[in-house]
Design an enzyme around this catalytic site. Structure first.
Site, mmCIF file in Angstrom:
data_model
loop_
_atom_site.group_PDB
_atom_site.id
_atom_site.type_symbol
_atom_site.label_atom_id
_atom_site.label_comp_id
_atom_site.label_asym_id
_atom_site.label_seq_id
_atom_site.Cartn_x
_atom_site.Cartn_y
_atom_site.Cartn_z
ATOM 1 N N THR A 77 7.976 81.666 -8.847
ATOM 2 C CA THR A 77 6.527 81.791 -8.688
ATOM 3 C C THR A 77 6.122 81.897 -7.221
ATOM 4 O OG1 THR A 77 6.379 79.380 -8.814
ATOM 5 C CG2 THR A 77 5.976 80.613 -10.841
ATOM 6 N N HIS B 1 10.451 74.247 -1.803
ATOM 7 C CA HIS B 1 9.890 73.233 -0.922
ATOM 8 C C HIS B 1 10.649 71.921 -1.110
ATOM 9 C CE1 HIS B 1 7.856 71.642 -4.498
ATOM 10 N NE2 HIS B 1 7.372 72.855 -4.720
ATOM 11 N N HIS C 281 11.657 70.334 -4.465
ATOM 12 C CA HIS C 281 12.817 70.827 -5.210
ATOM 13 C C HIS C 281 14.096 70.084 -4.823
ATOM 14 C CE1 HIS C 281 10.211 74.519 -5.563
ATOM 15 N NE2 HIS C 281 10.678 74.457 -6.788
ATOM 16 N N LYS D 254 0.534 71.573 -15.555
ATOM 17 C CA LYS D 254 -0.585 72.435 -15.201
ATOM 18 C C LYS D 254 -1.765 72.177 -16.127
ATOM 19 C CE LYS D 254 1.594 74.493 -11.913
ATOM 20 N NZ LYS D 254 1.196 74.297 -10.510
ATOM 21 N N ARG E 176 -1.380 79.698 -15.846
ATOM 22 C CA ARG E 176 -0.918 80.281 -14.598
ATOM 23 C C ARG E 176 -1.375 81.742 -14.516
ATOM 24 N NH1 ARG E 176 3.576 77.663 -11.985
ATOM 25 N NH2 ARG E 176 4.367 75.888 -13.165
ATOM 26 N N GLN F 72 12.881 78.317 -22.977
ATOM 27 C CA GLN F 72 13.759 77.461 -22.178
ATOM 28 C C GLN F 72 14.879 76.886 -23.038
ATOM 29 O OE1 GLN F 72 11.944 75.082 -19.127
ATOM 30 N NE2 GLN F 72 13.501 73.488 -19.296
ATOM 31 N N ASP G 99 8.300 66.122 -16.076
ATOM 32 C CA ASP G 99 7.443 66.979 -16.893
ATOM 33 C C ASP G 99 8.248 67.983 -17.714
ATOM 34 O OD1 ASP G 99 8.291 68.589 -14.826
ATOM 35 O OD2 ASP G 99 6.304 69.331 -14.282
ATOM 36 N N LYS H 218 1.412 62.021 -3.611
ATOM 37 C CA LYS H 218 2.576 62.771 -4.062
ATOM 38 C C LYS H 218 3.485 63.116 -2.891
ATOM 39 C CE LYS H 218 3.833 66.619 -7.107
ATOM 40 N NZ LYS H 218 3.327 67.759 -7.904
ATOM 41 N N LYS I 64 3.748 66.546 0.185
ATOM 42 C CA LYS I 64 2.497 67.160 0.590
ATOM 43 C C LYS I 64 2.049 66.580 1.927
ATOM 44 C CE LYS I 64 1.905 69.685 -3.128
ATOM 45 N NZ LYS I 64 1.916 71.154 -3.089
ATOM 46 N N THR I 65 1.553 67.426 2.809
ATOM 47 C CA THR I 65 1.002 66.992 4.083
ATOM 48 C C THR I 65 -0.386 67.585 4.226
ATOM 49 O OG1 THR I 65 1.815 68.903 5.340
ATOM 50 C CG2 THR I 65 3.328 67.042 5.075
#
Length: 422
Positions: free
Chosen positions: A41, A46, A49, A83, A87, A170, A191, A228, A231-232
């Site tokens: 996607t 990041h 992962h 989500k 998407r 999946q 998830d 979380k 994240k910054t």
């Protein structure tokens, strides 16, 4: 630790397992293949992962074979997990570009020996509708699908049939990998539990209830302040050095809260129990030295970007701390000052007052510029300038690409010159 499952438990990286005892026994007596999926996607992974990838890497180091499925097919549909809305579907051209970029990143982490990357487009694109419905759809109970958290959480706002079928696709992935690549274990985020168990159920329906297929999820990683991980203020921390420079990457880990650093050392490094305990002791007795954070930053940056990147990041850090940039290259300046305000300047040598006011608007007026210069508040390329007749020459430093202006104690502006812009 003799068994990798014991090590994962000690590191705190196991959330749920479908058959903990069975998996531990199986990996004790077999070299297995295991997989996780990555939907293309975006064009970069990041740090979020890395939790899953570190588990795959630990298995690889003990002789097991990691397999990563790039979701060329499922990525064109969209995973509803985590989500709140549908998407946005991407073009197949963009998916292919993302796939190429992700493949390069993962080969950097895992190498090419005893590692494989596959694309589920190769088998899912071959399914026609009738085969899908007769061979697979018939085996999935709608009531069970509705009860899966990934679907149930979306029923209030609605979910398309496209995303509803994601768990079937999946599951077919796991079955295909089980049959063709001898994969026995799927790993994913919390998830993904519903998708993982759907795959195991399908394997047991078609291969027999005693077929060795296992699932494992990782915990949701939260920082000590409840936010979380990964994240910054500037957004996600990417593995692509063009999106997040190695210096910024290093600093992300170095700035880890004392309350989180030991947990992160367990999650994201290959240091053993004794080494991490030593760092925990040092943290308790001398937290101001930040030895644990520096070790974490070095280890993760080395794993993702290599030793040269570690040395460069520490060189930049030391220069910025000492406020002495003379030893830095233009590329290192680009990294170290990527988050400070910047302006463009296309001229040549110019009087410092005109440079600060007319050329860059760092100062609001000539009067204020002269006052700040005479008071010693202005630094050009790390050197205090108190002469209002000083000439700023962009060609003097950093390959002529940058002029660094500091006003006051820490208010920096990066001036990008003609050489940088071309």
């Amino acid at each position: 630790m003799s068994n990798i499952m014991d090590e994962l438990a000690w590191r705190g990286t196991i959330n749920q397992q479908t058959d903990a005892a069975g998996l531990k026994d199986y990996v004790t007596h077999h070299q297995i293949a295991l997989y996780c999926g990555v939907d293309p996607t975006g064009d970069s992974l990041h740090v979020g992962h890395l939790v899953t990838f570190m588990i795959l890497k630990r298995f690889q180091l003990q002789g097991h074979k990691p397999v990563i499925v790039i979701g060329g097919a499922t990525g064109s549909i969209g995973d509803p997990s985590g989500k709140k809305s549908e998407r946005v579907l991407q073009s197949m051209e963009q998916i292919r570009k993302n796939q190429a970029a992700l493949t390069k990143q993962m080969e950097r982490l895992f190498g090419t020996d005893n590692f494989e990357i596959v694309n589920n487009y190769d088998w899912l694109s071959q399914l026609d509708l009738l085969t899908f419905l007769r061979d697979y759809g018939k085996l999935f109970n709608v009531n069970n699908m509705l009860n899966k958290e990934i679907v149930a959480s979306r029923l209030q706002v609605g979910i398309s049939y496209t995303e509803f079928t994601y768990q079937i696709l999946q599951a077919i992935d796991f079955l295909t990998l089980y049959r063709q690549h001898q994969v026995r274990l799927q790993i994913g985020g919390g998830d993904q539990w519903g998708n993982i168990t759907a795959g195991i159920d399908l394997i047991h329906r078609l291969e027999g209830s005693d077929a060795p297929a296992f699932g494992l999820t990782i915990p949701l990683l939260l920082k000590a302040d409840g936010t979380k991980f990964g994240k910054t203020e500037g957004g996600a921390v990417w593995l692509d050095p063009k999106k997040t420079s190695p210096y910024e990457f290093y600093q992300f880990w170095f700035n880890t809260d004392d309350r989180d650093v030991i947990k992160y050392l367990k999650y994201f490094t290959f240091l053993d129990q004794q080494q991490i305990q030593t760092l925990a002791d040092q943290l308790a007795t001398a937290p101001e030295k930040r030895v644990a954070q520096r070790t974490l930053a070095r280890e993760v940056t080395r794993f993702v970007h290599g030793q040269t990147a570690v040395e460069q990041a520490e060189k930049i850090s030391q220069a910025l701390f000492a406020d002495d940039f003379s030893s830095l290259t233009a590329a290192e300046i680009e990294q170290g000052f990527s988050n400070v305000p910047s302006v463009d300047y296309a001229g040549g040598p110019v009087n410092i007052v005109a440079f600060l006011v007319d050329a860059t608007q760092i100062e609001p007026s000539r009067r204020q510029a002269r006052e700040d210069i005479r008071n010693g508040a202005i630094y050009i390329n790390g050197v205090r300038q108190q002469d209002v007749d000083f000439q700023v020459d962009p060609a003097q430093a950093f390959e002529g690409k940058f002029v660094i202006v500091r006003k006051g104690k820490k208010k920096y502006t990066l001036v990008r010159t003609t050489a940088s812009l071309n």
